[in-house]
Write an enzyme that holds these catalytic residues in place. Structure first.
Site, PDB file in Angstrom:
ATOM      1  N   ASP A  60      -2.116   0.843   7.668  1.00  0.00           N
ATOM      2  CA  ASP A  60      -1.242   0.755   6.344  1.00  0.00           C
ATOM      3  C   ASP A  60      -1.006  -0.909   6.136  1.00  0.00           C
ATOM      4  O   ASP A  60      -1.040  -1.267   5.027  1.00  0.00           O
ATOM      5  CB  ASP A  60      -0.093   1.548   6.346  1.00  0.00           C
ATOM      6  CG  ASP A  60      -0.364   2.982   6.516  1.00  0.00           C
ATOM      7  OD1 ASP A  60      -1.026   3.741   5.478  1.00  0.00           O
ATOM      8  OD2 ASP A  60       0.196   3.655   7.404  1.00  0.00           O
ATOM      9  N   GLU A  99      -1.471  -1.608  -4.483  1.00  0.00           N
ATOM     10  CA  GLU A  99      -2.497  -1.116  -4.750  1.00  0.00           C
ATOM     11  C   GLU A  99      -2.312   0.447  -5.627  1.00  0.00           C
ATOM     12  O   GLU A  99      -1.358   1.079  -5.488  1.00  0.00           O
ATOM     13  CB  GLU A  99      -3.094  -0.358  -3.426  1.00  0.00           C
ATOM     14  CG  GLU A  99      -4.543   0.145  -3.575  1.00  0.00           C
ATOM     15  CD  GLU A  99      -5.031   0.662  -2.146  1.00  0.00           C
ATOM     16  OE1 GLU A  99      -5.793  -0.449  -1.439  1.00  0.00           O
ATOM     17  OE2 GLU A  99      -5.234   1.681  -1.757  1.00  0.00           O
ATOM     18  N   ASP A 135       0.747  -1.392   0.158  1.00  0.00           N
ATOM     19  CA  ASP A 135      -0.076  -0.150   0.091  1.00  0.00           C
ATOM     20  C   ASP A 135       0.970   1.077   0.191  1.00  0.00           C
ATOM     21  O   ASP A 135       1.503   1.848   0.814  1.00  0.00           O
ATOM     22  CB  ASP A 135      -0.726  -0.011   1.295  1.00  0.00           C
ATOM     23  CG  ASP A 135      -1.762   1.386   1.376  1.00  0.00           C
ATOM     24  OD1 ASP A 135      -2.304   1.786   0.237  1.00  0.00           O
ATOM     25  OD2 ASP A 135      -2.168   1.520   2.545  1.00  0.00           O
TER      26      ASP A 135
END
Length: 167
Positions: free
Chosen positions: A139, A67, A7
């Site tokens: 996260d 992502e 991420d």
């Protein structure tokens, strides 16, 4: 098969690693790589690079999933996030890993069942899908969701390939 989900973020890049065997998915590790927000941008990117390289070296995943980022209202923030994302894509690619990319809504839909799920819903589902997991940060939870999305996507692709071969 070991998968790392990533991420991207300039301040905090979450990472989460799962092992996949058939339809069984097991949590391996998670965390976040942090950069010093007082350091120059180039140095912060090096910090992300070095931190992610260390994670890959320690855990030896064979595939990576990242992502995709959305556009912020602030163009400067968007640009900086894009630079961090470039590092996040580059590190596993340099290590020879195939790198898949998934939009945030795709990740949420894969994990929660709804593309506009709240972060709390994603975290709850990550805990349900990976029992006993106590992720280190939001996260890291997001990164585990990316890894789960990739694992599910791979299983679907493999099943489709088996069906096509059987015809």
């Amino acid at each position: 098969m070991r998968i790392i989900g990533l991420d991207p973020g300039l301040r905090h890049t979450g990472w989460g690693i799962v092992d996949v065997a058939g339809n069984r998915i097991v949590h391996v590790a998670d965390g976040a790589v942090h950069s010093d927000d007082k350091a120059p941008l180039a140095e912060r990117l090096v910090q992300l690079h070095d931190g992610l390289t260390a994670v890959l070296s320690e855990h030896r995943p064979v595939e990576a999933a990242v992502e995709e980022t959305f556009v912020n209202k602030n163009p400067t923030s968007t640009l900086k996030l894009g630079l961090a994302r470039g590092v996040v894509l580059l590190v596993p690619a340099l290590a020879g890993l195939p790198v898949a990319e998934y939009g945030a809504n795709h990740v949420k839909k894969s994990v929660v069942g709804a593309g506009h799920a709240a972060k709390e819903q994603v975290q709850m589902m990550v805990r349900m899908l990976l029992p006993g997991t106590s992720f280190s940060s939001a996260d890291a939870a997001d990164a585990l969701a990316v890894a789960l999305c990739h694992a599910h996507h791979r299983q679907t692709q493999a099943g489709m390939a088996r069906l096509a071969a059987a015809r």
